[in-house]
Write a protein that holds these residues in place. Structure first.
Motif, PDB file in Angstrom:
ATOM      1  N   ASN A 127     -18.845  44.114  65.931  1.00 26.74           N
ATOM      2  CA  ASN A 127     -20.176  44.823  65.894  1.00 26.74           C
ATOM      3  C   ASN A 127     -19.930  46.265  66.264  1.00 26.74           C
ATOM      4  O   ASN A 127     -19.224  46.383  67.258  1.00 26.74           O
ATOM      5  N   LEU A 128     -20.964  47.083  65.972  1.00 20.15           N
ATOM      6  CA  LEU A 128     -20.699  48.577  66.454  1.00 20.15           C
ATOM      7  C   LEU A 128     -22.189  49.172  66.638  1.00 20.15           C
ATOM      8  O   LEU A 128     -23.046  48.782  65.632  1.00 20.15           O
ATOM      9  N   SER A 129     -22.505  50.037  67.337  1.00 18.82           N
ATOM     10  CA  SER A 129     -23.951  50.519  67.524  1.00 18.82           C
ATOM     11  C   SER A 129     -23.525  51.715  66.335  1.00 18.82           C
ATOM     12  O   SER A 129     -22.447  52.132  65.964  1.00 18.82           O
ATOM     13  N   LEU A 130     -24.718  52.289  65.896  1.00 18.62           N
ATOM     14  CA  LEU A 130     -24.636  53.436  64.838  1.00 18.62           C
ATOM     15  C   LEU A 130     -24.057  54.544  65.564  1.00 18.62           C
ATOM     16  O   LEU A 130     -23.284  55.239  64.795  1.00 18.62           O
ATOM     17  N   THR A 131     -24.320  54.852  66.824  1.00 16.62           N
ATOM     18  CA  THR A 131     -23.406  56.032  67.401  1.00 16.62           C
ATOM     19  C   THR A 131     -22.131  55.808  67.332  1.00 16.62           C
ATOM     20  O   THR A 131     -21.242  56.686  67.127  1.00 16.62           O
ATOM     21  N   GLN A 132     -21.653  54.579  67.782  1.00 11.71           N
ATOM     22  CA  GLN A 132     -20.149  54.250  68.026  1.00 11.71           C
ATOM     23  C   GLN A 132     -19.641  54.472  66.356  1.00 11.71           C
ATOM     24  O   GLN A 132     -18.343  55.153  66.343  1.00 11.71           O
ATOM     25  N   LEU A 133     -20.166  54.153  65.497  1.00 15.57           N
ATOM     26  CA  LEU A 133     -19.627  54.326  64.002  1.00 15.57           C
ATOM     27  C   LEU A 133     -19.537  55.720  63.646  1.00 15.57           C
ATOM     28  O   LEU A 133     -18.506  56.246  63.043  1.00 15.57           O
ATOM     29  N   GLN A 134     -20.760  56.301  64.136  1.00 14.04           N
ATOM     30  CA  GLN A 134     -20.650  57.877  63.777  1.00 14.04           C
ATOM     31  C   GLN A 134     -19.356  58.301  64.307  1.00 14.04           C
ATOM     32  O   GLN A 134     -18.530  59.366  63.922  1.00 14.04           O
ATOM     33  N   LYS A 135     -19.246  58.217  65.703  1.00 10.12           N
ATOM     34  CA  LYS A 135     -18.140  58.775  66.667  1.00 10.12           C
ATOM     35  C   LYS A 135     -16.860  58.461  65.929  1.00 10.12           C
ATOM     36  O   LYS A 135     -15.551  59.282  66.134  1.00 10.12           O
ATOM     37  N   ILE A 136     -16.447  57.192  65.513  1.00  7.37           N
ATOM     38  CA  ILE A 136     -15.342  56.826  64.721  1.00  7.37           C
ATOM     39  C   ILE A 136     -14.972  57.761  63.606  1.00  7.37           C
ATOM     40  O   ILE A 136     -13.991  58.381  63.384  1.00  7.37           O
ATOM     41  N   PHE A 137     -16.143  57.898  62.677  1.00  6.06           N
ATOM     42  CA  PHE A 137     -16.026  58.667  61.309  1.00  6.06           C
ATOM     43  C   PHE A 137     -16.097  60.309  61.716  1.00  6.06           C
ATOM     44  O   PHE A 137     -15.789  60.976  60.629  1.00  6.06           O
ATOM     45  N   THR A 138     -16.506  60.877  62.873  1.00  6.23           N
ATOM     46  CA  THR A 138     -16.288  62.090  63.247  1.00  6.23           C
ATOM     47  C   THR A 138     -15.215  62.342  63.948  1.00  6.23           C
ATOM     48  O   THR A 138     -14.663  63.460  64.369  1.00  6.23           O
ATOM     49  N   GLY A 139     -14.067  61.336  64.496  1.00  2.00           N
ATOM     50  CA  GLY A 139     -13.075  61.513  65.260  1.00  2.00           C
ATOM     51  C   GLY A 139     -13.081  61.627  66.391  1.00  2.00           C
ATOM     52  O   GLY A 139     -12.292  61.924  67.634  1.00  2.00           O
ATOM     53  N   GLU A 140     -14.458  61.397  67.132  1.00  2.00           N
ATOM     54  CA  GLU A 140     -14.558  61.350  68.680  1.00  2.00           C
ATOM     55  C   GLU A 140     -14.149  60.222  69.227  1.00  2.00           C
ATOM     56  O   GLU A 140     -13.498  60.176  70.404  1.00  2.00           O
ATOM     57  N   ILE A 141     -14.221  59.021  68.463  1.00  2.00           N
ATOM     58  CA  ILE A 141     -13.463  57.826  69.081  1.00  2.00           C
ATOM     59  C   ILE A 141     -12.294  57.579  68.172  1.00  2.00           C
ATOM     60  O   ILE A 141     -12.263  57.289  66.780  1.00  2.00           O
ATOM     61  N   THR A 142     -11.006  57.149  68.892  1.00  2.00           N
ATOM     62  CA  THR A 142      -9.778  57.210  68.365  1.00  2.00           C
ATOM     63  C   THR A 142      -9.043  55.943  68.387  1.00  2.00           C
ATOM     64  O   THR A 142      -8.028  55.673  67.848  1.00  2.00           O
ATOM     65  N   ASN A 143      -9.414  55.192  69.494  1.00  2.00           N
ATOM     66  CA  ASN A 143      -8.922  53.737  69.769  1.00  2.00           C
ATOM     67  C   ASN A 143      -9.890  52.646  69.818  1.00  2.00           C
ATOM     68  O   ASN A 143     -11.099  52.821  70.257  1.00  2.00           O
ATOM     69  N   TRP A 144      -9.508  51.440  69.312  1.00  2.00           N
ATOM     70  CA  TRP A 144     -10.292  50.280  69.252  1.00  2.00           C
ATOM     71  C   TRP A 144     -10.655  49.909  70.406  1.00  2.00           C
ATOM     72  O   TRP A 144     -11.826  49.429  70.596  1.00  2.00           O
ATOM     73  N   LYS A 145     -10.033  50.126  71.674  1.00  2.00           N
ATOM     74  CA  LYS A 145     -10.512  49.691  72.999  1.00  2.00           C
ATOM     75  C   LYS A 145     -11.549  50.452  73.453  1.00  2.00           C
ATOM     76  O   LYS A 145     -12.234  50.008  74.294  1.00  2.00           O
ATOM     77  N   GLN A 146     -11.723  51.740  72.707  1.00  2.00           N
ATOM     78  CA  GLN A 146     -13.050  52.276  73.290  1.00  2.00           C
ATOM     79  C   GLN A 146     -14.462  51.745  73.005  1.00  2.00           C
ATOM     80  O   GLN A 146     -15.320  51.862  73.178  1.00  2.00           O
ATOM     81  N   VAL A 147     -14.098  50.662  71.878  1.00  2.00           N
ATOM     82  CA  VAL A 147     -15.408  49.977  71.338  1.00  2.00           C
ATOM     83  C   VAL A 147     -15.406  48.492  71.703  1.00  2.00           C
ATOM     84  O   VAL A 147     -15.785  47.575  70.726  1.00  2.00           O
ATOM     85  N   GLY A 148     -14.375  48.114  72.728  1.00  2.00           N
ATOM     86  CA  GLY A 148     -14.504  46.760  72.772  1.00  2.00           C
ATOM     87  C   GLY A 148     -13.427  45.930  72.176  1.00  2.00           C
ATOM     88  O   GLY A 148     -13.049  44.580  72.086  1.00  2.00           O
ATOM     89  N   GLY A 149     -12.501  46.671  71.303  1.00  2.00           N
ATOM     90  CA  GLY A 149     -11.236  45.797  70.634  1.00  2.00           C
ATOM     91  C   GLY A 149     -10.071  46.226  71.262  1.00  2.00           C
ATOM     92  O   GLY A 149      -9.729  46.300  72.461  1.00  2.00           O
ATOM     93  N   LYS A 150      -8.921  45.882  70.565  1.00  2.00           N
ATOM     94  CA  LYS A 150      -7.721  46.135  70.945  1.00  2.00           C
ATOM     95  C   LYS A 150      -7.273  47.389  71.324  1.00  2.00           C
ATOM     96  O   LYS A 150      -7.816  48.522  70.725  1.00  2.00           O
ATOM     97  N   ASN A 151      -6.331  47.411  72.238  1.00  2.00           N
ATOM     98  CA  ASN A 151      -5.631  49.069  72.244  1.00  2.00           C
ATOM     99  C   ASN A 151      -4.630  49.254  71.197  1.00  2.00           C
ATOM    100  O   ASN A 151      -3.611  48.998  71.168  1.00  2.00           O
ATOM    101  N   GLU A 152      -5.406  50.010  70.241  1.00  2.00           N
ATOM    102  CA  GLU A 152      -4.632  50.211  68.871  1.00  2.00           C
ATOM    103  C   GLU A 152      -5.525  51.512  68.292  1.00  2.00           C
ATOM    104  O   GLU A 152      -6.550  51.675  68.209  1.00  2.00           O
ATOM    105  N   SER A 153      -4.853  52.277  67.823  1.00  2.00           N
ATOM    106  CA  SER A 153      -5.160  53.621  67.194  1.00  2.00           C
ATOM    107  C   SER A 153      -6.155  53.320  65.980  1.00  2.00           C
ATOM    108  O   SER A 153      -5.976  52.343  65.132  1.00  2.00           O
ATOM    109  N   ILE A 154      -7.289  53.948  65.751  1.00  2.00           N
ATOM    110  CA  ILE A 154      -8.218  53.844  64.439  1.00  2.00           C
ATOM    111  C   ILE A 154      -7.592  54.695  63.377  1.00  2.00           C
ATOM    112  O   ILE A 154      -7.240  56.090  63.516  1.00  2.00           O
ATOM    113  N   THR A 155      -7.732  53.996  62.286  1.00  2.00           N
ATOM    114  CA  THR A 155      -7.386  54.743  61.015  1.00  2.00           C
ATOM    115  C   THR A 155      -8.607  54.729  60.111  1.00  2.00           C
ATOM    116  O   THR A 155      -8.743  53.551  59.651  1.00  2.00           O
ATOM    117  N   VAL A 156      -9.016  55.805  59.705  1.00  2.00           N
ATOM    118  CA  VAL A 156     -10.251  55.912  58.852  1.00  2.00           C
ATOM    119  C   VAL A 156      -9.752  56.144  57.659  1.00  2.00           C
ATOM    120  O   VAL A 156      -8.930  56.884  57.183  1.00  2.00           O
TER     121      VAL A 156
END
Length: 288
Positions: A119-148
């Motif tokens: 689950n993500l908030s709409l704001t978190q989803l937005q920040k992932i797709f704009t490149g502001e959030i770059t690691n899954w640990k920032q949204v409660g997941g693994k310490n792993e880079s996000i690949t869009v």
């Protein structure tokens, strides 16, 4: 000599008959091009239609909504499929096209199962797709880079996703893919990835569908706009389509497709919607 002349007439007649038959088959050919979100529905309906109408000749291809709209405008195909209204696309003269609303399709963010997020908030989803959030640990997941993984520029699914999630913000630079099937394969097999696909393609145990603000991605939630990521599936024709084309459109709007096929493969019939949306993404209740 007389006999030979008679034989020549028969040959000419046969050639003429062959030519006319060939032309007739050609004129009944219906090429459907565009939205990859609608491809599954158009292919299945096209197959069913061919079985019931053996003289019909229906060819279905993807390529994206932008391609569908430009091809029908150019007169290169009989039907252009699109997830977006023609009037929202630059270079398309919507007044010269006829819009047939066929169905509604949901769009869902998907991630690789290893990321540990459901689950993500709409704001978190937005920040992932704009490149502001770059690691899954920032949204409660693994310490792993996000690949869009993004969709190609002509994609109607991408237009809808960015209108609703990014709200005018600039998307992060990312790999782009033009088909739902390819996106699903990449996300399923590549750790750390996120993208989005249409509901009918998302019935796969190898990917994780995300809820948004704890709202589940279901067709039931789309009918009231509780789940906001959805679009209409349009079939555009010329203002006066051929009889063969109109017959196929009528079939798409008939009960066999609307009541049987559409729900069976994961789309929504227009009739199930309790809200409607205009080309500016304004949503109103039906009946208001």
């Amino acid at each position: 000599m007389h006999k030979h002349h008679f034989g020549g007439i028969i040959t000419v007649c046969l050639l003429l008959l062959f030519f006319l038959t060939g032309c007739q088959n050609n004129s009944s050919r219906i090429t459907v091009v565009g939205s990859s979100a609608m491809q599954l529905l158009a292919e299945q309906a096209g197959n069913d239609y061919r079985l019931a109408h053996p003289s019909s000749n229906i060819v279905v291809q993807g390529g994206g909504s932008g391609t569908g709209l430009s091809q029908i405008q150019a007169g290169a195909v009989q039907i252009g499929t699109s997830d977006v209204f023609a009037e929202t696309q630059s270079g398309i003269n919507a007044k010269k096209l006829k819009d047939h609303l066929i169905a509604v399709v949901g769009i869902v963010p998907i991630v690789n199962k290893d990321v540990g997020v459901k689950n993500l908030s709409l704001t978190q989803l937005q920040k992932i797709f704009t490149g502001e959030i770059t690691n899954w640990k920032q949204v409660g997941g693994k310490n792993e880079s996000i690949t869009v993984i993004n969709r190609s520029k002509g994609s109607g699914t991408r237009t809808t996703f960015e209108d609703i999630v990014l709200k005018g913000k600039k998307p992060v630079a990312a790999q782009e893919q033009d088909s739902n099937g390819t996106v699903k394969k990449i996300v399923a097999s590549t750790p750390g990835t996120i993208s989005y696909i249409s509901f009918p393609y998302a019935n796969d145990q190898n990917i994780q569908k995300l809820s948004i603000d704890n709202i589940q991605p279901t067709n039931q939630n789309i009918t009231t706009n509780k789940w906001q990521l959805w679009s209409y599936e349009h079939m555009y024709t010329k203002l006066k389509p051929s009889k063969a084309t109109q017959d196929f459109i009528d079939y798409m709007l008939g009960s066999k497709v609307q009541e049987d096929l559409i729900p069976k493969i994961g789309y929504l019939s227009i009739k199930d919607m309790k809200v409607e949306r205009d080309s500016n993404n304004q949503v109103t209740k039906i009946g208001n």
